[in-house]
Scaffold this motif. Structure first.
Motif, PDB file in Angstrom:
ATOM      1  N   ALA A 155      11.049  -1.108  -1.474  1.00 17.24           N
ATOM      2  CA  ALA A 155      10.355  -0.365  -2.534  1.00 17.24           C
ATOM      3  C   ALA A 155      11.347   0.122  -3.588  1.00 17.24           C
ATOM      4  O   ALA A 155      12.459   0.523  -3.264  1.00 17.24           O
ATOM      5  CB  ALA A 155       9.609   0.820  -1.937  1.00 17.24           C
ATOM      6  N   ASN A 156      10.912   0.088  -4.851  1.00 16.47           N
ATOM      7  CA  ASN A 156      11.753   0.615  -5.924  1.00 16.47           C
ATOM      8  C   ASN A 156      11.282   2.019  -6.303  1.00 16.47           C
ATOM      9  O   ASN A 156      10.305   2.536  -5.752  1.00 16.47           O
ATOM     10  CB  ASN A 156      11.775  -0.327  -7.127  1.00 16.47           C
ATOM     11  CG  ASN A 156      10.410  -0.564  -7.710  1.00 16.47           C
ATOM     12  OD1 ASN A 156       9.524   0.273  -7.616  1.00 16.47           O
ATOM     13  ND2 ASN A 156      10.230  -1.721  -8.316  1.00 16.47           N
ATOM     14  N   LYS A 157      11.962   2.637  -7.270  1.00 18.03           N
ATOM     15  CA  LYS A 157      11.671   4.024  -7.640  1.00 18.03           C
ATOM     16  C   LYS A 157      10.264   4.192  -8.220  1.00 18.03           C
ATOM     17  O   LYS A 157       9.603   5.195  -7.955  1.00 18.03           O
ATOM     18  CB  LYS A 157      12.701   4.530  -8.645  1.00 18.03           C
ATOM     19  CG  LYS A 157      14.084   4.690  -8.068  1.00 18.03           C
ATOM     20  CD  LYS A 157      15.040   5.205  -9.112  1.00 18.03           C
ATOM     21  CE  LYS A 157      16.435   5.354  -8.544  1.00 18.03           C
ATOM     22  NZ  LYS A 157      17.357   5.949  -9.521  1.00 18.03           N
ATOM     23  N   ILE A 158       9.812   3.236  -8.990  1.00 16.11           N
ATOM     24  CA  ILE A 158       8.487   3.327  -9.599  1.00 16.11           C
ATOM     25  C   ILE A 158       7.404   3.257  -8.533  1.00 16.11           C
ATOM     26  O   ILE A 158       6.428   4.025  -8.570  1.00 16.11           O
ATOM     27  CB  ILE A 158       8.314   2.217 -10.661  1.00 16.11           C
ATOM     28  CG1 ILE A 158       9.333   2.409 -11.781  1.00 16.11           C
ATOM     29  CG2 ILE A 158       6.904   2.204 -11.216  1.00 16.11           C
ATOM     30  CD1 ILE A 158       9.451   1.245 -12.724  1.00 16.11           C
ATOM     31  N   GLN A 159       7.561   2.359  -7.561  1.00 11.93           N
ATOM     32  CA  GLN A 159       6.591   2.259  -6.475  1.00 11.93           C
ATOM     33  C   GLN A 159       6.570   3.530  -5.636  1.00 11.93           C
ATOM     34  O   GLN A 159       5.504   4.001  -5.226  1.00 11.93           O
ATOM     35  CB  GLN A 159       6.909   1.060  -5.586  1.00 11.93           C
ATOM     36  CG  GLN A 159       6.685  -0.269  -6.249  1.00 11.93           C
ATOM     37  CD  GLN A 159       7.174  -1.425  -5.401  1.00 11.93           C
ATOM     38  OE1 GLN A 159       8.118  -1.280  -4.626  1.00 11.93           O
ATOM     39  NE2 GLN A 159       6.532  -2.564  -5.547  1.00 11.93           N
ATOM     40  N   ILE A 160       7.738   4.117  -5.390  1.00 13.04           N
ATOM     41  CA  ILE A 160       7.819   5.350  -4.612  1.00 13.04           C
ATOM     42  C   ILE A 160       7.135   6.485  -5.369  1.00 13.04           C
ATOM     43  O   ILE A 160       6.389   7.276  -4.787  1.00 13.04           O
ATOM     44  CB  ILE A 160       9.284   5.682  -4.281  1.00 13.04           C
ATOM     45  CG1 ILE A 160       9.853   4.645  -3.312  1.00 13.04           C
ATOM     46  CG2 ILE A 160       9.420   7.074  -3.702  1.00 13.04           C
ATOM     47  CD1 ILE A 160      11.338   4.728  -3.098  1.00 13.04           C
ATOM     48  N   ASP A 180       0.838  -1.183   0.000  1.00 17.16           N
ATOM     49  CA  ASP A 180       0.000   0.000   0.000  1.00 17.16           C
ATOM     50  C   ASP A 180       0.882   1.246   0.000  1.00 17.16           C
ATOM     51  O   ASP A 180       2.071   1.180   0.327  1.00 17.16           O
ATOM     52  CB  ASP A 180      -0.887  -0.030   1.248  1.00 17.16           C
ATOM     53  CG  ASP A 180      -2.010   0.963   1.187  1.00 17.16           C
ATOM     54  OD1 ASP A 180      -2.430   1.311   0.076  1.00 17.16           O
ATOM     55  OD2 ASP A 180      -2.468   1.391   2.256  1.00 17.16           O
ATOM     56  N   ALA A 181       0.304   2.381  -0.371  1.00 21.13           N
ATOM     57  CA  ALA A 181       1.079   3.629  -0.444  1.00 21.13           C
ATOM     58  C   ALA A 181       1.633   4.029   0.921  1.00 21.13           C
ATOM     59  O   ALA A 181       2.745   4.532   1.023  1.00 21.13           O
ATOM     60  CB  ALA A 181       0.220   4.748  -1.007  1.00 21.13           C
ATOM     61  N   GLN A 182       0.858   3.779   1.987  1.00 22.13           N
ATOM     62  CA  GLN A 182       1.351   4.109   3.329  1.00 22.13           C
ATOM     63  C   GLN A 182       2.466   3.170   3.772  1.00 22.13           C
ATOM     64  O   GLN A 182       3.281   3.533   4.622  1.00 22.13           O
ATOM     65  CB  GLN A 182       0.217   4.055   4.366  1.00 22.13           C
ATOM     66  CG  GLN A 182      -0.690   5.243   4.343  1.00 22.13           C
ATOM     67  CD  GLN A 182      -1.863   5.053   3.394  1.00 22.13           C
ATOM     68  OE1 GLN A 182      -2.086   3.970   2.899  1.00 22.13           O
ATOM     69  NE2 GLN A 182      -2.595   6.120   3.139  1.00 22.13           N
ATOM     70  N   ILE A 202       4.175  20.358  -2.380  1.00 21.58           N
ATOM     71  CA  ILE A 202       3.569  19.589  -1.302  1.00 21.58           C
ATOM     72  C   ILE A 202       3.299  20.549  -0.151  1.00 21.58           C
ATOM     73  O   ILE A 202       4.211  21.224   0.343  1.00 21.58           O
ATOM     74  CB  ILE A 202       4.491  18.442  -0.855  1.00 21.58           C
ATOM     75  CG1 ILE A 202       4.603  17.401  -1.967  1.00 21.58           C
ATOM     76  CG2 ILE A 202       3.969  17.798   0.420  1.00 21.58           C
ATOM     77  CD1 ILE A 202       5.502  16.242  -1.651  1.00 21.58           C
ATOM     78  N   GLU A 203       2.045  20.612   0.258  1.00 22.21           N
ATOM     79  CA  GLU A 203       1.656  21.476   1.378  1.00 22.21           C
ATOM     80  C   GLU A 203       1.976  20.763   2.675  1.00 22.21           C
ATOM     81  O   GLU A 203       1.442  19.682   2.943  1.00 22.21           O
ATOM     82  CB  GLU A 203       0.166  21.810   1.301  1.00 22.21           C
ATOM     83  CG  GLU A 203      -0.212  22.611   0.085  1.00 22.21           C
ATOM     84  CD  GLU A 203       0.435  23.977   0.034  1.00 22.21           C
ATOM     85  OE1 GLU A 203       0.646  24.581   1.096  1.00 22.21           O
ATOM     86  OE2 GLU A 203       0.728  24.444  -1.085  1.00 22.21           O
ATOM     87  N   LEU A 243      -0.553   9.744  -2.497  1.00 20.84           N
ATOM     88  CA  LEU A 243      -0.719  10.314  -1.163  1.00 20.84           C
ATOM     89  C   LEU A 243      -0.835  11.833  -1.173  1.00 20.84           C
ATOM     90  O   LEU A 243      -1.654  12.402  -0.448  1.00 20.84           O
ATOM     91  CB  LEU A 243       0.446   9.901  -0.254  1.00 20.84           C
ATOM     92  CG  LEU A 243       0.488   8.453   0.186  1.00 20.84           C
ATOM     93  CD1 LEU A 243       1.771   8.181   0.960  1.00 20.84           C
ATOM     94  CD2 LEU A 243      -0.718   8.111   1.033  1.00 20.84           C
ATOM     95  N   TYR A 244      -0.022  12.502  -1.975  1.00 22.48           N
ATOM     96  CA  TYR A 244       0.059  13.962  -1.931  1.00 22.48           C
ATOM     97  C   TYR A 244      -0.602  14.651  -3.114  1.00 22.48           C
ATOM     98  O   TYR A 244      -0.601  15.876  -3.185  1.00 22.48           O
ATOM     99  CB  TYR A 244       1.528  14.399  -1.818  1.00 22.48           C
ATOM    100  CG  TYR A 244       2.146  13.979  -0.513  1.00 22.48           C
ATOM    101  CD1 TYR A 244       1.928  14.705   0.645  1.00 22.48           C
ATOM    102  CD2 TYR A 244       2.952  12.852  -0.432  1.00 22.48           C
ATOM    103  CE1 TYR A 244       2.488  14.329   1.843  1.00 22.48           C
ATOM    104  CE2 TYR A 244       3.523  12.464   0.766  1.00 22.48           C
ATOM    105  CZ  TYR A 244       3.288  13.205   1.899  1.00 22.48           C
ATOM    106  OH  TYR A 244       3.845  12.821   3.085  1.00 22.48           O
ATOM    107  N   LYS A 245      -1.151  13.872  -4.081  1.00 18.34           N
ATOM    108  CA  LYS A 245      -1.870  14.426  -5.237  1.00 18.34           C
ATOM    109  C   LYS A 245      -1.020  15.423  -6.020  1.00 18.34           C
ATOM    110  O   LYS A 245      -1.433  16.532  -6.329  1.00 18.34           O
ATOM    111  CB  LYS A 245      -3.177  15.098  -4.801  1.00 18.34           C
ATOM    112  CG  LYS A 245      -4.076  14.255  -3.934  1.00 18.34           C
ATOM    113  CD  LYS A 245      -4.692  13.125  -4.709  1.00 18.34           C
ATOM    114  CE  LYS A 245      -5.769  12.422  -3.905  1.00 18.34           C
ATOM    115  NZ  LYS A 245      -5.329  11.265  -3.183  1.00 18.34           N
TER     116      LYS A 245
END
Length: 91
Positions: free
Chosen positions: A33-38, A2-4, A88-89, A45-47
């Motif tokens: 995690a690899n670069k594509i997943q990150i 998952d993203a989290q 990113i806010e 997560l941050y849109k």
């Protein structure tokens, strides 16, 4: 994953905040995690739209408590560059 699970935290240090003017943000990521997943996790997560991802693994330091040796865990950092006009806010 998952993203989290992929992105553990946004690193907010003095050195990391200096790069925000260049649209670069520093994240603590999962070691597997690899670069594509990150990239997909940050976008979800941050849109925001991600331009580039650079990763490196920081090796944990050796620690000594009295006569016993220990080791801090290794961790992966990801430097994420956002596309032009993205931000990113942070609170």
């Amino acid at each position: 994953m998952d993203a989290q699970d992929i992105i553990k935290a946004l690193i907010r240090t003095e050195k990391a905040t200096l790069h925000e003017s260049q649209r670069k943000y520093l994240f603590l990521a999962n070691n597997c995690a690899n670069k594509i997943q990150i990239k997909h996790a940050v976008e979800q997560l941050y849109k925001v739209k991600v331009k580039d991802v650079n990763t490196f693994i920081s090796m944990g330091k050796l620690k000594r408590v009295r006569q016993q040796l220990g080791k801090a865990p290794d961790f992966k950092k990801a430097v994420v560059t956002l596309k032009e006009g993205q931000k990113i806010e942070t609170v």
